[in-house]
Design an enzyme around this catalytic site. Sequence first.
Site, mmCIF file in Angstrom:
data_model
loop_
_atom_site.group_PDB
_atom_site.id
_atom_site.type_symbol
_atom_site.label_atom_id
_atom_site.label_comp_id
_atom_site.label_asym_id
_atom_site.label_seq_id
_atom_site.Cartn_x
_atom_site.Cartn_y
_atom_site.Cartn_z
ATOM 1 N N HIS A 56 13.513 -43.132 -6.139
ATOM 2 C CA HIS A 56 12.120 -43.136 -5.672
ATOM 3 C C HIS A 56 12.008 -43.784 -4.287
ATOM 4 O O HIS A 56 11.063 -44.522 -4.007
ATOM 5 C CB HIS A 56 11.202 -43.885 -6.643
ATOM 6 C CG HIS A 56 11.065 -43.229 -7.981
ATOM 7 N ND1 HIS A 56 9.984 -42.470 -8.343
ATOM 8 C CD2 HIS A 56 11.887 -43.226 -9.059
ATOM 9 C CE1 HIS A 56 10.134 -42.039 -9.586
ATOM 10 N NE2 HIS A 56 11.285 -42.475 -10.051
ATOM 11 N N ASN A 129 5.143 -41.409 -14.034
ATOM 12 C CA ASN A 129 5.483 -40.204 -13.277
ATOM 13 C C ASN A 129 4.343 -39.198 -13.385
ATOM 14 O O ASN A 129 3.377 -39.433 -14.108
ATOM 15 C CB ASN A 129 6.757 -39.564 -13.845
ATOM 16 C CG ASN A 129 8.035 -40.238 -13.341
ATOM 17 O OD1 ASN A 129 8.055 -40.826 -12.258
ATOM 18 N ND2 ASN A 129 9.088 -40.147 -14.110
HETATM 19 C C1 HEM Z 1 16.548 -46.231 -17.933
HETATM 20 C C2 HEM Z 1 15.617 -45.619 -17.212
HETATM 21 C C3 HEM Z 1 15.196 -46.056 -15.845
HETATM 22 C C4 HEM Z 1 15.717 -47.008 -15.031
HETATM 23 C C5 HEM Z 1 16.911 -47.921 -15.287
HETATM 24 C C6 HEM Z 1 14.928 -47.011 -13.823
HETATM 25 C C7 HEM Z 1 15.156 -47.817 -12.727
HETATM 26 C C8 HEM Z 1 14.453 -47.783 -11.558
HETATM 27 C C9 HEM Z 1 14.736 -48.576 -10.395
HETATM 28 C C10 HEM Z 1 15.879 -49.583 -10.288
HETATM 29 C C11 HEM Z 1 13.808 -48.279 -9.463
HETATM 30 C C12 HEM Z 1 13.713 -48.856 -8.058
HETATM 31 C C13 HEM Z 1 12.787 -50.026 -8.083
HETATM 32 C C14 HEM Z 1 12.596 -50.632 -6.729
HETATM 33 O O1 HEM Z 1 13.579 -50.909 -6.053
HETATM 34 O O2 HEM Z 1 11.414 -50.867 -6.351
HETATM 35 C C15 HEM Z 1 12.918 -47.320 -10.026
HETATM 36 C C16 HEM Z 1 11.812 -46.819 -9.400
HETATM 37 C C17 HEM Z 1 10.844 -46.084 -10.039
HETATM 38 N N1 HEM Z 1 10.914 -45.571 -11.317
HETATM 39 FE FE1 HEM Z 1 12.404 -45.826 -12.620
HETATM 40 N N2 HEM Z 1 13.933 -46.090 -13.929
HETATM 41 C C18 HEM Z 1 14.054 -45.480 -15.162
HETATM 42 C C19 HEM Z 1 13.229 -44.514 -15.675
HETATM 43 C C20 HEM Z 1 11.991 -44.211 -15.181
HETATM 44 C C21 HEM Z 1 10.957 -43.505 -15.887
HETATM 45 C C22 HEM Z 1 11.089 -42.971 -17.309
HETATM 46 C C23 HEM Z 1 9.875 -43.452 -15.055
HETATM 47 C C24 HEM Z 1 8.519 -42.865 -15.290
HETATM 48 C C25 HEM Z 1 7.994 -42.688 -16.475
HETATM 49 C C26 HEM Z 1 10.225 -44.119 -13.828
HETATM 50 C C27 HEM Z 1 9.399 -44.267 -12.740
HETATM 51 C C28 HEM Z 1 9.747 -44.924 -11.584
HETATM 52 C C29 HEM Z 1 8.869 -45.023 -10.436
HETATM 53 C C30 HEM Z 1 7.466 -44.436 -10.304
HETATM 54 C C31 HEM Z 1 9.564 -45.746 -9.474
HETATM 55 C C32 HEM Z 1 9.068 -46.098 -8.073
HETATM 56 C C33 HEM Z 1 8.187 -47.336 -8.153
HETATM 57 C C34 HEM Z 1 7.553 -47.609 -6.814
HETATM 58 O O3 HEM Z 1 6.805 -46.749 -6.324
HETATM 59 O O4 HEM Z 1 7.822 -48.673 -6.233
HETATM 60 N N3 HEM Z 1 11.517 -44.570 -13.933
HETATM 61 N N4 HEM Z 1 13.339 -47.003 -11.294
#
Ligand code: HEM
Length: 497
Positions: A56, A129
Amino acid sequence: MSQCPYHHTTTAGAPVADNQNSLTAGPRGPVLLQDWQLLEKLAHQNRERIPERVVHAKGWGAHGTFTVTHDISRYTCAKIFDTVGKQTPLIARFSTVAGELGAADAERDVRGFALKFYTEQGNWDMVGNNTPVFFIRDPLKFPDFIHTQKRHPRTNVRSATAMWDFWSLSPESLHQVTMLMSDRGLPTDVRHINGYGSHTYSFWNKAGERFWVKFHFKTQQGHRHYTNREAAQVIGKTRESTQEDLYASIERGYYPRWTMYVQVMPEMQALNTPYNPFDLTKVWPHADYPLIEVGVFELNRNADNYFSEIEQVAMSPSNIVPGIGFSPDHVLQARIFSYADAHRYRIGTHYEALPVNAPQCPVHHYHKDGAMRFTPNMPHADAYYEPNSFGGPVADSQVTEPPLRLHADFADRFNHREDAGNNDFVQVTALFNLFNAKQKQRLYRNISEAMAGVAPFIIERQLALFDRVHPDYGNGVRQALADDKASAPQQAELESY
Ligand code: HEM
């Protein structure tokens, strides 16, 4: 002549006499090490980048306001929802998943939909999402899945083979893959998408009753999508189409709005649904769990500084407030760890104290020092440890969460495919049947185009999965692949022309 009323200063506040000429030993002599203004400037430039988000990375955001329109206090004691008409400030960040910081906006990808509500009881982050489901249901698979979405280590370009290899070996991805390849997989911008919490979370009320809950944010702007061809044309003109759209819309006073709904399931019903209600690859049918309206949020203020407010915003599913809780959803539980860990690495220990992340309510904790600590000691107490005799903050048992009653037998690495409630096909068939003939044709074509260059044995394995959803699905993609193959020699001829 500059009209600016301020003098230029160094970071230490000293007035700068000359910001155009380095300190040198005469007009033809070398620059002096003593020119600390030059050194400061170069050193700052070297530190202007922080790591981009591991996923992201490309994102767009704005500030806004959430307003409660309906009473849901029988489900939750969260103060954000306690009065109809109550307003809470928030910041939203939308994103694509796979592209890097400089990626083009109009790419086929899931869109992140992350909200930080600055409630009077602390920040509540809803990190979702634009789809109600996800590719996997076991978090152990997340890093592998993301590897397939990023650059191949040898070629350094994204690999369709890796994507379809992983998906075809992970049937639980079918639901999300079908959404990604459908019209909704390529929205024109983020004003025209829905948001979903996707996971099952929980609510608890004043009486200590727990309800399972799913969050929905429905766009009031309607849905708009590009075909692959339209998107290619857009990218040919601008790589920043979503940023331009969101920023300009807010600047012009067209504030995008979303209606918030919840689906609510009484706690014990989770034992009896034919599908696992904590499985992230499933939706809860609306006929069984209708949408309950809660409120509306609008985005009405652009960030003044993109880097400090959008790049440094730190969203985390672990940020919940009294009245909102987790669920046994396995992927959610991994995310509770992963985000704060990512922020400490990417932004720094005290990331929660940055203005964009700081709660808009008092904060009193006993964490102490570390890089970039800048907050003062607690004002009315000489207490930096607990327990203490000097008036330090104490825990409030009134916000005790009721126990999360889990159906736990014993710890094991259960095979998530062996649970009948995790059937990978039934809900995808229901979704497929909702598409009209034109939508199906676009779905087949998008998949066929995304499979360009993929080895036949991987394509066959994926087609067998589509067949299990619906014979028309598999056959439709087969036909689109055949059509693409038939037009390939023509294309080759055209290219050699
Ligand atoms: C085991 C599953 C998941 C892991 C380990 C994971 C991990 C991460 C990590 C490490 C980031 C970066 C965070 C940052 O540096 O700010 C991220 C961003 C993000 N993830 Fe996940 N994620 C997973 C599943 C999901 C799911 C299922 C969704 C939605 C339902 C999701 C939505 C997002 C969003 C929207 C961001 C961006 C947040 C922002 O705008 O700062 N992720 N994710």
